[in-house]
Design a protein around this motif. Structure first.
Motif, mmCIF file in Angstrom:
data_model
loop_
_atom_site.group_PDB
_atom_site.id
_atom_site.type_symbol
_atom_site.label_atom_id
_atom_site.label_comp_id
_atom_site.label_asym_id
_atom_site.label_seq_id
_atom_site.Cartn_x
_atom_site.Cartn_y
_atom_site.Cartn_z
ATOM 1 N N ARG A 120 -16.072 1.843 -2.514
ATOM 2 C CA ARG A 120 -14.940 1.121 -1.919
ATOM 3 C C ARG A 120 -13.972 0.661 -3.003
ATOM 4 O O ARG A 120 -12.760 0.612 -2.791
ATOM 5 N N LEU A 121 -14.523 0.320 -4.165
ATOM 6 C CA LEU A 121 -13.691 -0.092 -5.291
ATOM 7 C C LEU A 121 -12.781 1.050 -5.725
ATOM 8 O O LEU A 121 -11.616 0.848 -6.070
ATOM 9 N N GLY A 122 -13.319 2.261 -5.699
ATOM 10 C CA GLY A 122 -12.516 3.419 -6.074
ATOM 11 C C GLY A 122 -11.326 3.621 -5.144
ATOM 12 O O GLY A 122 -10.227 3.959 -5.596
ATOM 13 N N TRP A 123 -11.541 3.396 -3.849
ATOM 14 C CA TRP A 123 -10.437 3.525 -2.892
ATOM 15 C C TRP A 123 -9.381 2.459 -3.151
ATOM 16 O O TRP A 123 -8.180 2.714 -3.021
ATOM 17 N N ALA A 124 -9.812 1.237 -3.501
ATOM 18 C CA ALA A 124 -8.863 0.158 -3.774
ATOM 19 C C ALA A 124 -8.064 0.431 -5.046
ATOM 20 O O ALA A 124 -6.902 0.031 -5.164
ATOM 21 N N HIS A 125 -8.676 1.141 -6.004
ATOM 22 C CA HIS A 125 -8.000 1.407 -7.274
ATOM 23 C C HIS A 125 -6.881 2.434 -7.145
ATOM 24 O O HIS A 125 -5.921 2.400 -7.932
ATOM 25 N N LYS A 126 -6.969 3.340 -6.207
ATOM 26 C CA LYS A 126 -6.008 4.440 -6.120
ATOM 27 C C LYS A 126 -4.562 3.958 -5.983
ATOM 28 O O LYS A 126 -3.696 4.362 -6.767
ATOM 29 N N PRO A 127 -4.240 3.124 -4.992
ATOM 30 C CA PRO A 127 -2.837 2.696 -4.882
ATOM 31 C C PRO A 127 -2.395 1.796 -6.036
ATOM 32 O O PRO A 127 -1.229 1.836 -6.439
ATOM 33 N N VAL A 128 -3.326 0.999 -6.578
ATOM 34 C CA VAL A 128 -2.979 0.134 -7.717
ATOM 35 C C VAL A 128 -2.645 0.983 -8.939
ATOM 36 O O VAL A 128 -1.669 0.733 -9.658
ATOM 37 N N SER A 129 -3.451 2.012 -9.182
ATOM 38 C CA SER A 129 -3.219 2.906 -10.305
ATOM 39 C C SER A 129 -1.905 3.668 -10.145
ATOM 40 O O SER A 129 -1.170 3.873 -11.111
ATOM 41 N N ALA A 130 -1.588 4.068 -8.909
ATOM 42 C CA ALA A 130 -0.332 4.776 -8.662
ATOM 43 C C ALA A 130 0.870 3.880 -8.933
ATOM 44 O O ALA A 130 1.920 4.355 -9.375
ATOM 45 N N TRP A 131 0.723 2.592 -8.702
ATOM 46 C CA TRP A 131 1.843 1.658 -8.895
ATOM 47 C C TRP A 131 2.061 1.331 -10.379
ATOM 48 O O TRP A 131 3.168 1.413 -10.891
ATOM 49 N N PHE A 132 0.988 0.958 -11.064
ATOM 50 C CA PHE A 132 1.129 0.528 -12.459
ATOM 51 C C PHE A 132 1.084 1.698 -13.441
ATOM 52 O O PHE A 132 1.631 1.605 -14.540
ATOM 53 N N GLY A 133 0.390 2.782 -13.079
ATOM 54 C CA GLY A 133 0.367 3.967 -13.915
ATOM 55 C C GLY A 133 -0.084 3.710 -15.341
ATOM 56 O O GLY A 133 -1.093 3.053 -15.579
ATOM 57 N N GLU A 134 0.698 4.187 -16.301
ATOM 58 C CA GLU A 134 0.369 4.059 -17.717
ATOM 59 C C GLU A 134 0.952 2.793 -18.349
ATOM 60 O O GLU A 134 0.977 2.680 -19.578
#
Length: 391
Positions: A120-134
């Motif tokens: 479930r943590l992995g699913w939560a990380h996807k949109p956060v990672s897409a927003w903040f990126g590098e």
């Protein structure tokens, strides 16, 4: 001569001085052949300290056989500069790392530690990672976090989901700070909690939903959810080995998973549920209670949605069945502690907040005290007089 002064020296130059005391040192300080050997031995074993240099009015920091001027003539100001210097020394040496990399490292650590909820943590990380990126961790500001949550909710995501994603980001950053991957954890403001959902099914709606289930496994799921109050994941992961129809007990706890805040319980099997389970057990093809086409069922969303449409129900999700079970128990006067145990909670806090108002006796004791008819039996004057007499 280099001067280490908290007011005049830029922050980046100050940090370089703290990291490398060989810079900005006093060229007139005694060397190794000096008579001042005792401070040398003390500095090797201890922390940086203040010292005086002959012929100088300013205080100096003595560290690693070097004397660094504080630029301060009074001891109090020099102590402040020393404290800042020591703080720079204690700061962990970090490398450049992005928010996406921190999320990835944290998720990997959770999986390797076999922590529950890693998927479930992995699913939560996807949109956060897409927003903040590098972007670096310094980009995680209050304004940026609020913008993220607002954008997610504008796209149709519930506030509770946006809050969960922000909680996942905060947990990853705190972990990175604890592991000294980053120097400090930025603040991550969370969206407000969503109000508890009030949607629950009446008995007639529940019967209509069951009648609207064309597939047997969807019908079985609905009856199980209403009869146990279990979460969707607990039912889809339930094997027949944890269903004891002789003792009429269902053990929703998975021995292969660590206990989390979302606990599971051992619940009794009522008469109606027993008949449905016996029917399902007789035609089983796998070891799983909820099965379809000879395989375990991963999701009931599509079939459940079709059943609600046929039943003419709106705003009903699979989780509504758990809410309905708890509401029915509260309406029947079941003690809140018993409801909490049935739902797998370790205390009654959530049950009291969400379901207490459904209890037939909720606040009636308090309301009865305020009944105006009591004033006729116990006039205020008589009560006041009796109080004065006791005093």
């Amino acid at each position: 001569m280099g001067v280490l002064n908290g007011e005049d020296l830029p922050d980046d130059q100050f940090r370089r001085s703290a990291r490398n005391p060989h810079q900005n040192h006093d060229p007139h300080s005694p060397g190794r052949n000096s008579r001042d050997r005792k401070p040398d031995r003390m500095s090797e074993a201890g922390k940086p300290r203040l010292c005086r240099v002959s012929g100088r009015d300013t205080w100096h920091i003595y560290h690693q056989r070097k004397r660094i001027s504080t630029g301060c003539t009074d001891r109090a100001s020099a102590e402040l500069v020393l404290a800042r210097y020591a703080a720079e020394l204690s700061r962990p040496t970090t490398r450049a790392v992005s928010v996406t990399e921190i999320l990835s490292l944290y998720l990997q650590d959770r999986r390797e530690a076999l922590k529950p909820g890693a998927e479930r943590l992995g699913w939560a990380h996807k949109p956060v990672s897409a927003w903040f990126g590098e972007k670096p961790p310094e980009a995680v500001t209050d304004r940026e976090c609020r913008a993220y949550a607002q954008k997610r909710m504008e796209s149709g995501i519930a506030a509770s989901t946006a809050r969960t994603e922000m909680q996942a980001l905060r947990a990853a950053l705190r972990w990175a700070a604890a592991q000294k991957i980053i120097a400090e954890c930025p603040n991550v403001p969370l969206p407000s909690r969503s109000p508890p959902k009030e949607r629950w099914l009446t008995r007639d709606e529940a019967h209509a939903l069951i009648d609207g289930c064309e597939a047997f496994h969807i019908r079985l799921f609905v009856i199980l959810a209403l009869g146990t109050g279990a979460r969707v994941s607990a039912l889809l992961e339930l094997p027949w080995s944890r269903v004891d129809m002789d003792r009429r007990i269902i053990d929703l706890r998975d021995p292969g998973k660590a206990r989390t805040a979302k606990g599971r319980a051992r619940v009794p099997i009522n008469d109606g549920l027993l008949a449905t389970l016996q029917e399902a057990h007789a035609i089983r093809e796998t070891d799983w209670v909820i099965e379809w086409a000879g395989d375990r069922v991963a999701s009931v969303k599509r079939g459940f949605r079709a059943a609600t449409i046929r039943a003419g129900l709106e705003g009903v999700t699979p989780h509504t069945l758990r809410h309905t079970a708890a509401t029915w128990m509260a309406q029947a006067g079941v003690p809140l502690w018993e409801i909490a145990g049935f739902l797998g909670h370790s205390n009654t806090a959530m049950v009291e907040e969400t379901y207490a108002h459904h209890s037939p006796g909720h606040l009636k004791g308090a309301s009865r005290v305020l009944d105006m008819t009591l004033l006729q039996q116990f006039p205020v004057e008589r009560v006041n007089t009796s109080i004065r007499k006791r005093q």
